[in-house]
Write an enzyme that holds these catalytic residues in place. Structure first.
Site, PDB file in Angstrom:
ATOM      1  N   LYS A  50       0.825  -1.214   0.000  1.00 27.19           N
ATOM      2  CA  LYS A  50       0.000   0.000   0.000  1.00 27.19           C
ATOM      3  C   LYS A  50       0.858   1.261   0.000  1.00 27.19           C
ATOM      4  O   LYS A  50       1.994   1.274   0.460  1.00 27.19           O
ATOM      5  CB  LYS A  50      -0.922   0.018   1.226  1.00 27.19           C
ATOM      6  CG  LYS A  50      -2.019  -1.025   1.203  1.00 27.19           C
ATOM      7  CD  LYS A  50      -3.125  -0.623   0.262  1.00 27.19           C
ATOM      8  CE  LYS A  50      -4.156  -1.724   0.176  1.00 27.19           C
ATOM      9  NZ  LYS A  50      -5.494  -1.307   0.202  1.00 27.19           N
ATOM     10  N   ARG A 106      -4.703 -10.122   3.177  1.00 23.46           N
ATOM     11  CA  ARG A 106      -4.600 -10.100   1.725  1.00 23.46           C
ATOM     12  C   ARG A 106      -3.214  -9.592   1.374  1.00 23.46           C
ATOM     13  O   ARG A 106      -2.798  -8.529   1.808  1.00 23.46           O
ATOM     14  CB  ARG A 106      -5.661  -9.180   1.115  1.00 23.46           C
ATOM     15  CG  ARG A 106      -5.717  -9.358  -0.403  1.00 23.46           C
ATOM     16  CD  ARG A 106      -6.042  -8.106  -1.178  1.00 23.46           C
ATOM     17  NE  ARG A 106      -5.473  -6.857  -0.771  1.00 23.46           N
ATOM     18  CZ  ARG A 106      -4.269  -6.387  -1.137  1.00 23.46           C
ATOM     19  NH1 ARG A 106      -3.469  -7.097  -1.889  1.00 23.46           N
ATOM     20  NH2 ARG A 106      -3.868  -5.211  -0.733  1.00 23.46           N
TER      21      ARG A 106
END
Length: 133
Positions: A74, A108
C-alpha cells in the site's frame, strides 16, 4: 475522499460504518459465518489514519467477526519507507504481522510465500514451538 480524507475519529467512524454493514447483512439473512469485515486500509485514509486504525484494530475485532487486512504494498508503506510498490516486501511483512497481532485473521497479500514464512516464524516464537531436527 481519497485526496483529502477527513474523519472525526477514524477508528470510531470505520467501526460504526462496518457495524451498520454487518446489521444490513444479517437483516438480509446472511449468516455470521459468511461475514468478514475489512476496514479498508488505504482507501480514503491518510498514513496517520491507516496507522491508527492498525494500532486500534481491536475496536473492529470487538464486532466479533473475522477481520480482513489488506496492507500489502500500500501507498502508506511507501510513505513510511520511501520505496516504490514493487520494493515494499519488508514493509508488507511488518504490516501483515502487526495486523495479525492486533486482531486480523485474514490477510490479503501479494507475496504469499514470504508472508506465510514470516507468520510461521512469528507464530513459533509466540507459541514457544521449537523446531526439532
Amino acid at each position: 475522499m481519497q485526496s483529502a480524507p477527513v474523519y472525526g475519529d477514524v477508528v470510531g467512524d470505520v467501526r460504526r460504518f462496518l457495524e451498520q454493514r454487518v446489521i444490513a447483512c444479517r437483516s438480509a439473512g446472511i449468516a455470521d459465518e459468511r461475514i468478514a469485515v475489512d476496514p479498508g486500509f488505504g482507501f480514503g485514509k491518510t498514513v496517520a489514519h491507516n496507522l491508527r486504525l492498525l494500532r486500534e484494530l481491536s475496536a473492529i475485532a470487538s464486532l466479533g467477526l473475522p477481520i480482513v487486512a489488506g496492507l500489502s504494498r500500500k501507498s502508506t508503506l511507501g510513505g513510511l519507507t520511501g520505496r516504490p510498490a514493487d520494493d515494499r516486501l519488508a514493509a508488507s511483512l511488518a504490516a501483515a504481522l502487526s495486523a495479525v497481532v492486533h486482531g486480523a485473521s485474514i490477510i490479503r497479500v501479494h507475496d504469499v510465500r514470504e508472508t506465510v514464512d514470516a507468520l510461521k516464524v512469528w507464530w513459533a516464537i509466540e507459541q514457544g514451538n521449537e523446531a526439532t531436527s
